[in-house]
Every structure is written in C-alpha cells, then in structure tokens.
Design an enzyme around this catalytic site. Sequence first.
Site, PDB file in Angstrom:
ATOM      1  N   THR A 145     -10.334  -2.763   2.696  1.00  0.00           N
ATOM      2  CA  THR A 145     -11.157  -3.341   1.626  1.00  0.00           C
ATOM      3  C   THR A 145     -10.670  -4.760   1.335  1.00  0.00           C
ATOM      4  OG1 THR A 145     -11.670  -1.239   0.650  1.00  0.00           O
ATOM      5  CG2 THR A 145     -11.480  -3.061  -0.893  1.00  0.00           C
ATOM      6  N   GLY A 170     -16.356   5.088  -3.924  1.00  0.00           N
ATOM      7  CA  GLY A 170     -14.921   4.992  -4.218  1.00  0.00           C
ATOM      8  C   GLY A 170     -14.652   4.192  -5.480  1.00  0.00           C
ATOM      9  N   THR A 205      -6.971  -1.672  -3.755  1.00  0.00           N
ATOM     10  CA  THR A 205      -7.360  -1.092  -2.467  1.00  0.00           C
ATOM     11  C   THR A 205      -6.526   0.149  -2.228  1.00  0.00           C
ATOM     12  OG1 THR A 205      -7.451  -1.397  -0.074  1.00  0.00           O
ATOM     13  CG2 THR A 205      -5.764  -2.655  -1.245  1.00  0.00           C
ATOM     14  N   GLY A 206      -7.155   1.176  -1.665  1.00  0.00           N
ATOM     15  CA  GLY A 206      -6.398   2.404  -1.418  1.00  0.00           C
ATOM     16  C   GLY A 206      -7.301   3.607  -1.428  1.00  0.00           C
TER      17      GLY A 206
HETATM   18  N1  ASP Z   1     -10.620   1.857  -2.109  1.00  0.00           N
HETATM   19  C1  ASP Z   1     -11.615   1.967  -1.083  1.00  0.00           C
HETATM   20  C2  ASP Z   1     -12.420   3.219  -1.298  1.00  0.00           C
HETATM   21  O1  ASP Z   1     -11.869   4.225  -1.641  1.00  0.00           O
HETATM   22  C3  ASP Z   1     -11.037   1.979   0.290  1.00  0.00           C
HETATM   23  C4  ASP Z   1     -10.146   0.820   0.585  1.00  0.00           C
HETATM   24  O2  ASP Z   1      -9.434   0.334  -0.284  1.00  0.00           O
HETATM   25  O3  ASP Z   1     -10.145   0.363   1.741  1.00  0.00           O
HETATM   26  O4  ASP Z   1     -13.606   3.190  -1.064  1.00  0.00           O
END
Ligand code: ASP
Length: 332
Positions: free
Chosen positions: A198, A228, A249-250
């Site tokens: 992300t 998300g 992000t996560g």
């Molecule tokens: N946080 C994002 C999600 O759960 C994924 C990511 O951070 O890459 O959609």
Amino acid sequence: MIKLSALLALLALAPMASLSAQDADDAPRWSLAIHGGAGTLKRENMSAEQEVEYRAALQSALDAGAKVLSQGGSAMDAVEAVIVLLEDDPKFNAGRGAVFTWDGKNELDSSIMDGETRAAGAVAGVTTVRHPIRLARAVMEDGRHVFLSGHGAEQFAAEKGLEIVPPEWFATEHRRKQLEKMKAENLAALDVEFKFGTVGAVARDSAGHLAAGTSTGGMTGKRWGRIGDSPVIGAGTWADDRACAVSATGSGEYFIRAGVAHAICARMLLADESVQQAADAVIADVGELGGDGGVIVVSKDGEAVFSFNTPGMYRGRATSDGTNEVAIFAGE
Ligand code: ASP
C-alpha cells in the site's frame, strides 16, 4: 533617555529572546513522510537490482512531495503529488500493480484527510479510476459525503471529470501470479505477498497545516467486497492539526480494530505522548491483537517518524531543515 534599569531589564531578556527565535528557526517549516508498504522485506529476499529500483521510486515520490512543500504549497497537494506517482508505479500495491481479488479483479481503496478542517474523503472498491487518491480528494472537496463505494463512486468520478481507464489498466502479471500461487497452494494472503505494498503520505506545510492520504489494492485474494483499513478514516488515515497526520499499512483488519491512525493522534492530544511514543504504543497494540504493519506520522511540530513491527517498510522522509532519506529494512 532610556533608564539604566530598563536597559538592564532588556539586556537580561536578550539571550532568552534570541534563544527562542533560534528554536523557532530550528523547527522544520515543512515536513513529509511517505510509505510504499510494510512486510517481510529482507535483504536476502531482494536482488540488488530490485533494491535500487525501489529506492529510486521512493526517492522520486519523496522529491515530488518535497518540491510542492518547498515552494510553499499545501500539505494536501504534497500528499496527492506523492500518491499519484506511486499509484502509477506497478511496483506498489495501489493503482496500477494492485493485488488481485479472489475473483481475479483489482478493487481499489483510498482516503485523504485535511488536518485543518478535518474534512475527509474516501472511496472503496473502485475498478476504473486511474487515481483513487484524486477521487478521495474530490469526495472531500464536494463535501456532501465522506465515504463512497463501488459503482456509485465511479459514477461520481465520471461526473467530476476524473480520468477513467479500463479495469485492465491495473492488472500486472506479477500480481496475477501471486493470486494463482495463493489458490494453488492454499496460502494465506500474507504468505504469497511477503509484503503489503500500500502507499501513503503525510505532510506538514509551512503554514502549519497537516494532511494524510493512503491508497491500496487491499490484500491478495480478498473476497465478498472486503474493505481494509486504508480507506477507513481513523484506521488507515487521519489528520488533525492539533496533533498529527498518519497513514498506515499492514493487515488491515487489525488496523481497523485498533483504530490505528486516530489512536496515535488521540494519545498525543490527550495523553501528551511524543509522536514516536504514541506511534510505537499503537503498533505494539496491533501486534498484540495479531496484526503486522506500520505507520508514517508527522507531528504538528513537523517531526516525521516511522513505526513498524515487520522486518521492513518502504519509506522516506524529507524536511525543510535538510533531512532527505529513503529506507527499506528495519534498522536503516
Ligand atoms: N492495509 C491494506 C489493507 O488491508 C494492505 C496494505 O497495507 O498493503 O487493505
């Protein structure tokens, strides 16, 4: 004639006055932090060539945002400039290069927030808008709603004259293979990705205003219209001039459950924690729930910090006092 006592009083004040003037000069006038996702980013899993490419992409995005801010532009414009570039870069899981859903599509989520007014805009599940961050901003500026989804969000994008592309614009071979591997080997999303990808940016401009934005394709193999944390105001994105601006992000489900972005600013505002303390405490909380990932945060005073519990996070920061760095691995 100035009386001696008045003169002495002035002299006594002089060092204090010059000290506080110097303090003000030392505080960065503007600052910017960016991320391109967190995850199992280890030196041994990345070729020297890949590392160079990622660092160069982060540096260009950082430079684009720093240029806006150094010319006196707004935090909001800087955040948009960074994210638009990363959305077009197929290396990151946002815009072109987004991960695939279980049904083999790319569904994009994004959000943006203005720290001065706490105006916010967010979109989820869009499939034809080239720059979801611009759509989130259009929602915010329109002001009637904060959060639009799916078909309606796309209708709104068309009405606002945003660039529309065919859904295939977002698809890359690399991401399609990740979905195929996940299905063939019955893996969890995190096992195929090794990283999230992300993108996000947070900024403080020279007028002291904050902004935050995040854009993503979500998680590989997501189903049933899953959304998300990235487009959820308060989870993936938050900005409040009184405290800080955050982009996360996560593993999004955990970031929603911990209300990450809002929690960091609330701790600074109400518990008087430093920006690093607040960010570390909330990422520790995510970890305790079972989640992985990280945040970038800019404080109201212009400190730009990172916090993550993964082996790496694509990241960068730049400030008016000369800081300019990009990094990938923990401990850099
Ligand atoms: N946080 C994002 C999600 O759960 C994924 C990511 O951070 O890459 O959609």
